[in-house]
Design a protein around this motif. Structure first.
Motif, PDB file in Angstrom:
ATOM      1  N   ASP A 109       0.814  -1.224   0.000  1.00 39.52           N
ATOM      2  CA  ASP A 109       0.000   0.000   0.000  1.00 39.52           C
ATOM      3  C   ASP A 109       0.847   1.273   0.000  1.00 39.52           C
ATOM      4  OD1 ASP A 109      -2.190  -1.652   0.105  1.00 39.52           O
ATOM      5  OD2 ASP A 109      -2.618  -1.298   2.221  1.00 39.52           O
ATOM      6  N   TYR A 110       2.099   1.181   0.430  1.00 38.26           N
ATOM      7  CA  TYR A 110       2.963   2.355   0.537  1.00 38.26           C
ATOM      8  C   TYR A 110       4.017   2.426  -0.563  1.00 38.26           C
ATOM      9  CZ  TYR A 110       0.895   3.209   5.092  1.00 38.26           C
ATOM     10  OH  TYR A 110       0.014   3.489   6.110  1.00 38.26           O
ATOM     11  N   GLN A 111       4.045   1.418  -1.445  1.00 38.92           N
ATOM     12  CA  GLN A 111       5.006   1.456  -2.538  1.00 38.92           C
ATOM     13  C   GLN A 111       4.622   2.577  -3.505  1.00 38.92           C
ATOM     14  OE1 GLN A 111       5.301  -2.475  -4.254  1.00 38.92           O
ATOM     15  NE2 GLN A 111       6.036  -3.366  -2.345  1.00 38.92           N
ATOM     16  N   LYS A 112       5.632   3.183  -4.095  1.00 38.90           N
ATOM     17  CA  LYS A 112       5.461   4.263  -5.076  1.00 38.90           C
ATOM     18  C   LYS A 112       4.744   5.478  -4.494  1.00 38.90           C
ATOM     19  CE  LYS A 112       5.576   0.986  -8.829  1.00 38.90           C
ATOM     20  NZ  LYS A 112       4.853   0.228  -9.813  1.00 38.90           N
ATOM     21  N   THR A 113       4.958   5.722  -3.193  1.00 32.86           N
ATOM     22  CA  THR A 113       4.364   6.902  -2.539  1.00 32.86           C
ATOM     23  C   THR A 113       5.427   7.847  -1.991  1.00 32.86           C
ATOM     24  OG1 THR A 113       4.199   5.838  -0.364  1.00 32.86           O
ATOM     25  CG2 THR A 113       2.309   5.576  -1.869  1.00 32.86           C
ATOM     26  N   GLY A 114       6.711   7.592  -2.280  1.00 28.37           N
ATOM     27  CA  GLY A 114       7.779   8.468  -1.818  1.00 28.37           C
ATOM     28  C   GLY A 114       8.429   8.052  -0.515  1.00 28.37           C
ATOM     29  N   VAL A 115       8.041   6.901   0.038  1.00 25.61           N
ATOM     30  CA  VAL A 115       8.640   6.442   1.296  1.00 25.61           C
ATOM     31  C   VAL A 115      10.151   6.333   1.155  1.00 25.61           C
ATOM     32  CG1 VAL A 115       8.798   4.541   2.962  1.00 25.61           C
ATOM     33  CG2 VAL A 115       6.568   5.193   2.034  1.00 25.61           C
ATOM     34  N   MET A 116      10.618   5.627   0.126  1.00 27.76           N
ATOM     35  CA  MET A 116      12.053   5.394  -0.007  1.00 27.76           C
ATOM     36  C   MET A 116      12.812   6.665  -0.369  1.00 27.76           C
ATOM     37  SD  MET A 116      12.899   2.558   1.145  1.00 27.76           S
ATOM     38  CE  MET A 116      14.611   2.777   0.665  1.00 27.76           C
ATOM     39  N   THR A 117      12.172   7.604  -1.019  1.00 20.79           N
ATOM     40  CA  THR A 117      12.826   8.891  -1.268  1.00 20.79           C
ATOM     41  C   THR A 117      13.125   9.576   0.061  1.00 20.79           C
ATOM     42  OG1 THR A 117      11.780   9.142  -3.427  1.00 20.79           O
ATOM     43  CG2 THR A 117      12.553  11.156  -2.369  1.00 20.79           C
ATOM     44  N   GLU A 118      12.159   9.563   0.982  1.00 18.28           N
ATOM     45  CA  GLU A 118      12.399  10.148   2.310  1.00 18.28           C
ATOM     46  C   GLU A 118      13.440   9.354   3.088  1.00 18.28           C
ATOM     47  OE1 GLU A 118       9.377  11.551   5.002  1.00 18.28           O
ATOM     48  OE2 GLU A 118       7.956  11.805   3.348  1.00 18.28           O
ATOM     49  N   VAL A 119      13.336   8.028   3.034  1.00 16.65           N
ATOM     50  CA  VAL A 119      14.259   7.185   3.795  1.00 16.65           C
ATOM     51  C   VAL A 119      15.697   7.386   3.311  1.00 16.65           C
ATOM     52  CG1 VAL A 119      14.934   4.776   4.227  1.00 16.65           C
ATOM     53  CG2 VAL A 119      12.537   5.485   4.519  1.00 16.65           C
ATOM     54  N   LEU A 120      15.913   7.364   1.992  1.00 17.91           N
ATOM     55  CA  LEU A 120      17.283   7.573   1.495  1.00 17.91           C
ATOM     56  C   LEU A 120      17.802   8.961   1.849  1.00 17.91           C
ATOM     57  CD1 LEU A 120      17.686   5.808  -1.960  1.00 17.91           C
ATOM     58  CD2 LEU A 120      18.576   5.150   0.269  1.00 17.91           C
ATOM     59  N   GLY A 121      16.896   9.914   1.995  1.00 19.87           N
ATOM     60  CA  GLY A 121      17.304  11.256   2.395  1.00 19.87           C
ATOM     61  C   GLY A 121      17.955  11.315   3.767  1.00 19.87           C
ATOM     62  N   VAL A 122      17.656  10.356   4.644  1.00 21.53           N
ATOM     63  CA  VAL A 122      18.329  10.301   5.954  1.00 21.53           C
ATOM     64  C   VAL A 122      19.378   9.196   6.012  1.00 21.53           C
ATOM     65  CG1 VAL A 122      16.430  11.358   7.228  1.00 21.53           C
ATOM     66  CG2 VAL A 122      16.555   8.863   7.093  1.00 21.53           C
ATOM     67  N   ILE A 123      19.205   8.162   5.196  1.00 23.14           N
ATOM     68  CA  ILE A 123      20.179   7.061   5.199  1.00 23.14           C
ATOM     69  C   ILE A 123      21.518   7.506   4.618  1.00 23.14           C
ATOM     70  CG2 ILE A 123      20.739   4.854   4.044  1.00 23.14           C
ATOM     71  CD1 ILE A 123      18.993   4.475   6.528  1.00 23.14           C
ATOM     72  N   LEU A 124      21.502   8.241   3.514  1.00 26.87           N
ATOM     73  CA  LEU A 124      22.772   8.625   2.886  1.00 26.87           C
ATOM     74  C   LEU A 124      23.651   9.463   3.810  1.00 26.87           C
ATOM     75  CD1 LEU A 124      21.678   9.204  -0.823  1.00 26.87           C
ATOM     76  CD2 LEU A 124      22.751   7.179   0.198  1.00 26.87           C
ATOM     77  N   PRO A 125      23.126  10.502   4.469  1.00 24.56           N
ATOM     78  CA  PRO A 125      23.986  11.219   5.421  1.00 24.56           C
ATOM     79  C   PRO A 125      24.472  10.324   6.566  1.00 24.56           C
ATOM     80  CG  PRO A 125      22.012  12.498   4.949  1.00 24.56           C
ATOM     81  CD  PRO A 125      21.827  11.153   4.312  1.00 24.56           C
ATOM     82  N   TYR A 126      23.610   9.427   7.034  1.00 27.65           N
ATOM     83  CA  TYR A 126      24.026   8.525   8.112  1.00 27.65           C
ATOM     84  C   TYR A 126      25.176   7.634   7.646  1.00 27.65           C
ATOM     85  CZ  TYR A 126      24.014   5.002  11.722  1.00 27.65           C
ATOM     86  OH  TYR A 126      24.416   4.149  12.728  1.00 27.65           O
ATOM     87  N   VAL A 127      25.050   7.068   6.451  1.00 26.79           N
ATOM     88  CA  VAL A 127      26.068   6.157   5.918  1.00 26.79           C
ATOM     89  C   VAL A 127      27.392   6.877   5.682  1.00 26.79           C
ATOM     90  CG1 VAL A 127      26.704   4.894   3.804  1.00 26.79           C
ATOM     91  CG2 VAL A 127      24.503   4.463   4.914  1.00 26.79           C
ATOM     92  N   PHE A 128      27.333   8.027   5.008  1.00 30.91           N
ATOM     93  CA  PHE A 128      28.585   8.661   4.580  1.00 30.91           C
ATOM     94  C   PHE A 128      29.156   9.653   5.589  1.00 30.91           C
ATOM     95  CE2 PHE A 128      26.746   7.368   0.410  1.00 30.91           C
ATOM     96  CZ  PHE A 128      27.742   6.475   0.060  1.00 30.91           C
TER      97      PHE A 128
END
Length: 187
Positions: A109-128
């Motif tokens: 139900d949440y696929q293709k709604t921008g969830v992963m765009t938001e998640v990667l927005g915080v994951i990338l700074p955390y990772v790098f």
């Protein structure tokens, strides 16, 4: 984070609409609800979990790998209603080589709604920035157009195709490997 520091707890990461917190055993039934679904898992595995007990065993394995500093497993919680809508993992984490792979499962139900765009927005700074990793990998089934577009949108580079890496009982599937390096993230 310096290379010699160990992670003692799974950090909480927050976006505008979602909270990433460490997975817990009592998440098993809510994760099982969508991780047993063949359609949800079609680009992840041809063999999704079959029982809540299998889901609990998977969570125990995620947490054991976290203790070994080889993985960081989160669940994704919708802040508005508290629904558990997905899972995100940094796995194959190697602090000496400063690299990890990422994997996500989002409830249909949440696929293709921008969830992963938001998640990667915080994951990338955390990772790098926080973990100070040099390389982040996203392996996807070749037919997974949504993930391909997401990775390319964030600047991941296609490294190549691994031919016939997975068999679903009827056909073989290729895996496409994408990566981002720290200097690419910083640019």
């Amino acid at each position: 984070m310096k290379q010699h520091q160990a992670l003692t707890e799974i950090p909480i990461l927050e976006t505008k609409n979602y909270l990433l917190r460490g997975v817990a055993l009592d998440d098993a039934s809510r994760l099982f609800a969508f991780m047993q679904d063949k359609i949800t898992m079609q680009f992840i595995t041809p063999h999704p979990v079959q029982t809540e007990e299998e889901m609990e065993a998977a969570i125990k394995q995620y947490l054991a790998k976290f203790q070994e500093q080889k993985e960081i497993p989160w669940v994704i919680i919708h802040k508005e209603d508290g629904a558990l809508i997905g899972q995100f993992r940094l796995h194959k984490l190697h602090m000496w080589h400063r690299k990890a792979e990422m994997g996500a499962v989002i409830q249909q139900d949440y696929q293709k709604t921008g969830v992963m765009t938001e998640v990667l927005g915080v994951i990338l700074p955390y990772v790098f920035e926080t973990l100070n990793l040099n390389r982040l990998v996203g392996d996807i089934f070749s037919g997974n157009e949504g993930s391909r577009r997401l990775l390319e949108k964030f600047g991941f580079k296609k490294e190549g195709v691994l031919r016939h890496t997975d068999f679903d009982g009827q056909a073989f599937h290729d895996t496409v490997v994408y990566s981002m390096l720290k200097h690419e993230y910083e640019a």
